[in-house]
Design a protein around this motif. Structure first.
Motif, PDB file in Angstrom:
ATOM      1  N   ASP A   1       0.847  -1.195   0.000  1.00 50.88           N
ATOM      2  CA  ASP A   1       0.000   0.000   0.000  1.00 50.88           C
ATOM      3  C   ASP A   1       0.878   1.238   0.000  1.00 50.88           C
ATOM      4  O   ASP A   1       1.963   1.259   0.598  1.00 50.88           O
ATOM      5  CB  ASP A   1      -0.904  -0.004   1.237  1.00 50.88           C
ATOM      6  N   HIS A   2       0.418   2.279  -0.644  1.00 46.87           N
ATOM      7  CA  HIS A   2       1.236   3.488  -0.781  1.00 46.87           C
ATOM      8  C   HIS A   2       1.592   4.111   0.564  1.00 46.87           C
ATOM      9  O   HIS A   2       2.612   4.805   0.680  1.00 46.87           O
ATOM     10  CB  HIS A   2       0.508   4.517  -1.650  1.00 46.87           C
ATOM     11  N   SER A   3       0.792   3.891   1.603  1.00 46.86           N
ATOM     12  CA  SER A   3       1.079   4.468   2.915  1.00 46.86           C
ATOM     13  C   SER A   3       2.355   3.910   3.525  1.00 46.86           C
ATOM     14  O   SER A   3       2.939   4.529   4.426  1.00 46.86           O
ATOM     15  CB  SER A   3      -0.091   4.236   3.867  1.00 46.86           C
ATOM     16  N   VAL A   4       2.821   2.758   3.039  1.00 47.19           N
ATOM     17  CA  VAL A   4       4.058   2.167   3.550  1.00 47.19           C
ATOM     18  C   VAL A   4       5.248   3.094   3.300  1.00 47.19           C
ATOM     19  O   VAL A   4       6.170   3.161   4.112  1.00 47.19           O
ATOM     20  CB  VAL A   4       4.290   0.783   2.902  1.00 47.19           C
ATOM     21  N   LEU A   5       5.223   3.816   2.182  1.00 44.38           N
ATOM     22  CA  LEU A   5       6.340   4.711   1.871  1.00 44.38           C
ATOM     23  C   LEU A   5       6.437   5.851   2.885  1.00 44.38           C
ATOM     24  O   LEU A   5       7.531   6.224   3.318  1.00 44.38           O
ATOM     25  CB  LEU A   5       6.172   5.273   0.452  1.00 44.38           C
ATOM     26  N   SER A   6       5.295   6.416   3.261  1.00 43.46           N
ATOM     27  CA  SER A   6       5.301   7.477   4.271  1.00 43.46           C
ATOM     28  C   SER A   6       5.812   6.951   5.604  1.00 43.46           C
ATOM     29  O   SER A   6       6.609   7.609   6.285  1.00 43.46           O
ATOM     30  CB  SER A   6       3.887   8.048   4.432  1.00 43.46           C
TER      31      SER A   6
END
Length: 561
Positions: free
Chosen positions: A103-108
């Motif tokens: 999920d893209h939130s992993v990068l944050s």
């Protein structure tokens, strides 16, 4: 989440087959993987994750994703989608074709872990280590440094917008924590003034009316502060971050006179290094460079610049905006020394070059710091060369000076300058200077009865004079053209990675952004080297190309490389 080390060395055979078929000429991600191998390993980031908990996605792979994200200017969603959908990303990450990614939130979350551990430089250093292992990085020789402004992620605010938005942010924070209490405390007109975002276009133009608006905001903010810090306020309101920002801003912008709120005079406000400029990023500061004003930060990029090698960014330093360049040479050299990347020669512009920096670079690191030194501006040196400081003879061993007419100084003392730097104060006796017919030509004050001279310490004095003499030669002027190329690096960072606009709030996160930008620039340049892409030349307009040769700077075009 916990980390479980994952081996990412071998690329699945099917991924290799499809990637070769889809990209017969390769892509940046594929070429970098083939040339540099595995750039990041999970063990490098082991301290970022606890030993127990739900397994995390491979941090080594995440590090590569965030660098490729900056190479291509992708958002978090686009980067996560690239991991799921792009074959060259799967090749670089050694993933199977059916790997669902993350999920893209992993990068944050991963960036937050890098910030907490101050681990952004690990990413840049890993790229540099891989380049060094492949013979692409040569740190000895020459390097160059320059800085540029960085706008804060929060919008720039006028003073009225600043104080109004600070109060509005505090009201919103209190409304979330204690809505009923605030409804009882709030004045009726607060909902008119602070329910929506403050806009400059809504404020009056006349100075007197703007002062009245500022006073009204100041009184309202003071009323809220008194209510929150007074008896009967709910627990926890005093600890809200927005209330602390309100308190700090009100101390800087207002004061009480006989119990009444008054605007602080601009001269009575804190200096730029302390003055808050937005409630939404309390670490951003305002600064001025020539005619440009901005709120935010400043970044310093250092790169290698040998003509026969890849030019790679070796050091990145981010500061708040008001920090002057003349304090940064020592910081840059210390960062390079920690990683064994000090150059023999370091080329900078006038902002970095000064006697203390030149002397310290040579004394502490064995680095020759080259940059145009600022001209002497003292009244005693302008138009009075016969009695300028250089006309006096210095005897360092005897701690005395001799004037052009033969008088010897009587006092020699070590002091501190206004900037708290060590200096030497030399004084001559009034008995020698008073009768001298040249006294008025020698001193700057009409009432002075003797000559006084402030000297730098011996190593700084000698370094300064040697540098000034060297910079008068045509050879040095020709060699200095190499510095101009670093402006192309800044241009590349701006165009490819958005270097001049912070993506995040706060100095630590902005610093991480710039470390990742340095790593991304290096991957792009290594790829350009692998594909034999020539360096871009400085663009010249059609009209500028007609300029006669004798009007070119230094008699020749500047070398952008």
């Amino acid at each position: 989440m916990s980390m479980r080390p994952v081996e990412s060395g071998e690329i699945p055979a099917e991924t290799v087959r499809v990637a070769r078929a889809a990209f017969p000429k390769g892509s940046l991600a594929i070429r970098v993987r083939d040339e540099l191998g595995v750039l990041f390993r999970d063990e490098q980031f082991a301290d970022l994750f606890p030993g127990r908990g739900k397994p995390a996605w491979s941090p080594g792979r995440l590090a590569l994703v965030v660098v490729l994200q900056f190479v291509e200017g992708l958002t978090d969603r686009q980067a996560a989608e690239a991991v799921r959908a792009r074959i060259d990303f799967k090749y670089a990450l050694a993933l199977a074709l059916d790997d669902p990614g993350f999920d893209h939130s992993v990068l944050s979350e991963f960036r937050d872990r890098l910030v907490e551990a101050d681990a952004g430089r690990r990413v840049l250093d890993s790229v540099l280590a891989a380049a060094r292992d492949r013979g692409l990085l040569t740190t000895t020789g020459r390097a160059r440094t320059d800085s540029t402004h960085v706008l804060a992620a929060a919008r720039a605010l006028s003073r009225l917008e600043m104080v109004a938005e600070t109060l509005r942010a505090a009201l919103n924070a209190v409304a979330r924590s204690a809505p009923q209490w605030l409804a009882d405390v709030a004045e009726p007109d607060w909902f008119t003034h602070y329910a929506t975002r403050a806009e400059e276009s809504r404020f009056p133009r006349s100075r007197a009316k703007r002062e009245d608006v500022a006073l009204r905001i100041g009184r309202d903010g003071t009323r809220l502060l008194q209510a929150v810090f007074g008896p009967g306020a709910p627990d926890g309101l005093r600890g809200l971050g927005e209330m602390e920002v309100l308190r700090r801003v009100w101390v800087q912008q207002f004061h009480l006179v006989d119990g009444e709120v008054r605007n602080r005079d601009p001269k009575d406000r804190p200096p730029g290094a302390m003055l808050l400029v937005t409630p939404y990023d309390v670490e951003a500061r305002g600064s001025v460079r020539r005619e440009m004003q901005w709120d935010g930060f400043k970044v310093h990029l250092t790169e290698t610049c040998e003509s026969d090698a890849v030019h790679l960014v070796t050091n990145v330093v981010t500061t708040v905006a008001p920090v002057p360049d003349d304090r940064m040479a020592a910081v840059v050299h210390a960062g390079l020394a920690e990683r064994d990347m000090l150059p023999d020669e370091h080329w900078v512009d006038t902002g970095y070059a000064n006697a203390p920096a030149v002397a310290a670079a040579r004394r502490d690191h064995g680095v020759a710091l080259h940059g145009p030194l600022k001209s002497v501006t003292s009244a005693q040196s302008q138009g009075k060369a016969a009695y300028g400081q250089d006309a006096f003879t210095i005897d360092w061993n005897r701690r005395q000076m001799t004037c052009p007419n033969g008088a010897v100084s009587t006092q020699w003392a070590t002091r501190r300058s206004q900037r708290r730097l060590p200096v030497i104060r030399v004084r001559f006796s009034p008995a020698d200077c008073g009768p001298c017919p040249h006294l008025r030509a020698c001193v700057s004050s009409p009432n002075a009865q003797r000559r006084e001279i402030t000297l730098r310490t011996r190593d700084e004095y000698e370094a300064l004079h040697q540098a000034r003499a060297l910079q008068q030669t045509d050879e040095w002027k020709d060699r200095y053209k190499i510095r101009a190329g670093v402006e192309g690096t800044i241009s590349q960072g701006v165009g490819r990675c958005g270097l001049r606009r912070s993506r995040y709030r706060g100095l630590a996160k902005t610093s991480l952004q710039h470390q990742l930008t340095g790593a991304a620039i290096n991957l792009a340049r290594i790829d350009a080297h692998l594909t034999q892409t020539p360096r871009a030349r400085t663009r010249t307009s059609h009209f500028a190309a007609l300029r006669p040769a004798d009007q070119l700077v230094g008699g020749a075009k500047q070398d952008p490389n």
